[in-house]
Write a protein that holds these residues in place. Structure first.
Motif, short mmCIF file in Angstrom:
data_model
loop_
_atom_site.label_atom_id
_atom_site.label_comp_id
_atom_site.label_asym_id
_atom_site.label_seq_id
_atom_site.Cartn_x
_atom_site.Cartn_y
_atom_site.Cartn_z
N ILE A 150 0.83 -1.21 0.00
CA ILE A 150 0.00 0.00 0.00
C ILE A 150 0.86 1.26 0.00
O ILE A 150 0.55 2.24 -0.68
CB ILE A 150 -0.94 -0.01 1.22
N ARG A 151 2.00 1.20 0.70
CA ARG A 151 2.82 2.41 0.86
C ARG A 151 4.07 2.42 -0.03
O ARG A 151 4.92 3.29 0.14
CB ARG A 151 3.24 2.56 2.32
N HIS A 152 4.17 1.51 -1.00
CA HIS A 152 5.43 1.44 -1.73
C HIS A 152 5.65 2.60 -2.70
O HIS A 152 6.76 2.76 -3.21
CB HIS A 152 5.59 0.07 -2.43
N GLN A 153 4.63 3.43 -2.93
CA GLN A 153 4.82 4.66 -3.68
C GLN A 153 4.59 5.90 -2.79
O GLN A 153 4.48 7.01 -3.30
CB GLN A 153 3.90 4.72 -4.90
N ASP A 154 4.56 5.68 -1.50
CA ASP A 154 4.26 6.75 -0.55
C ASP A 154 5.55 7.45 -0.12
O ASP A 154 5.92 7.46 1.04
CB ASP A 154 3.53 6.17 0.66
N GLN A 155 6.23 8.03 -1.09
CA GLN A 155 7.48 8.72 -0.81
C GLN A 155 7.22 10.09 -0.22
O GLN A 155 6.21 10.73 -0.52
CB GLN A 155 8.31 8.85 -2.09
N GLY A 156 8.12 10.55 0.63
CA GLY A 156 7.94 11.85 1.24
C GLY A 156 9.11 12.18 2.14
O GLY A 156 10.15 11.50 2.13
N THR A 157 8.95 13.22 2.93
CA THR A 157 10.02 13.66 3.83
C THR A 157 9.59 13.74 5.28
O THR A 157 10.42 13.98 6.16
CB THR A 157 10.52 15.05 3.40
N VAL A 158 8.30 13.54 5.55
CA VAL A 158 7.78 13.66 6.91
C VAL A 158 7.20 12.33 7.36
O VAL A 158 6.45 11.69 6.63
CB VAL A 158 6.69 14.76 6.99
#
Length: 247
Positions: A150-158
């Motif tokens: 579910i989160r494998h494209q959930d890139q971010g900095t926070v």
């Protein structure tokens, strides 16, 4: 289900920064990558659930996506061993293999057409149902796989993400866009893409992304840029020469 120390390490639940730059402390890598022989990367074929899911993946996925999934397993294994040896020492190869096999199961035309969900979410739910409820896998393992997908494209900095989720992110963006190209030694890269051909993967996956964006303009992929991400995948310079390999 309350987490315990055994399942946290085993199935990659350890919380790590979602920001890859923070993990690498602003450096190209934590440890200089060295060549790895494919014979030193064991696929967990003796695990009956992995064997059944591998057959499922071969049946459901086009060869381009299946080969991508197998490359992701190899990239992830190498990155974990060389950059995060403490996490790698406790992570189940079976849990990693299951995640890699199913991380793009939601991109197939039939999976996309069956739901209004973004492909990562649909893929995570398919994985949870298949591993835990159909094949009788452990709840912690099935949920770890689902969360990472579910989160494998959930890139971010926070914020944070599971170690398994971050590992799949690093391995997939390496294969899809050649981000952090220095994480895998060139000799090893050559071995992996020789065994698991790309067969035009850059064009194939870019096309799948655009198809979802056209069908579902709310898709989570927009988080990475409706044009930037598909174009980054399509024009993957590091993997360009390998995309033409078919034999």
């Amino acid at each position: 289900m309350c987490p315990n120390a055994d399942t946290v390490g085993l199935h990659g639940w350890t919380a790590v920064p979602v920001d890859a730059d923070a993990i690498f402390e602003g450096k190209p890598y934590l440890n200089e990558p060295t060549p790895v022989s494919l014979s030193d990367i064991a696929w967990p074929s003796d695990d009956p659930i992995v064997a059944k899911v591998q057959e499922y993946a071969k049946e459901k996925l086009p060869i381009e996506t299946y080969n991508h999934s197998m490359r992701v397993f190899h990239w992830a294994t190498i990155i974990a061993r060389q950059q995060f040896p403490t996490h790698a020492s406790s992570l189940s190869p079976s849990t990693l293999a299951l995640t890699c096999l199913l991380h793009d199961i939601g991109t197939t035309p039939s999976a996309r057409a069956s739901t209004q969900l973004s492909f990562e979410f649909q893929g995570g739910f398919i994985a949870l149902q298949l591993i835990q409820h159909q094949l009788g896998g452990a709840q912690s393992q099935a949920e770890a796989v689902a969360e990472a997908i579910i989160r494998h494209q959930d890139q971010g900095t926070v914020g944070t993400i599971t170690f398994l989720g971050q590992l799949i992110q690093l391995a997939t963006v390496y294969d899809n866009m050649s981000e952090r190209p220095y994480l895998v030694h060139p000799e090893t890269r050559e071995q992996v893409v020789t065994k698991f051909k790309r067969c035009g993967w850059s064009r194939c996956f870019s096309k799948a992304l655009r198809a979802e964006l056209e069908e579902k303009p709310w898709a989570h992929t927009t988080h990475l840029g409706s044009e930037k991400f598909p174009n980054g995948v399509r024009f993957n310079k590091l993997m360009e020469e390998y995309d033409a390999w078919t034999e």
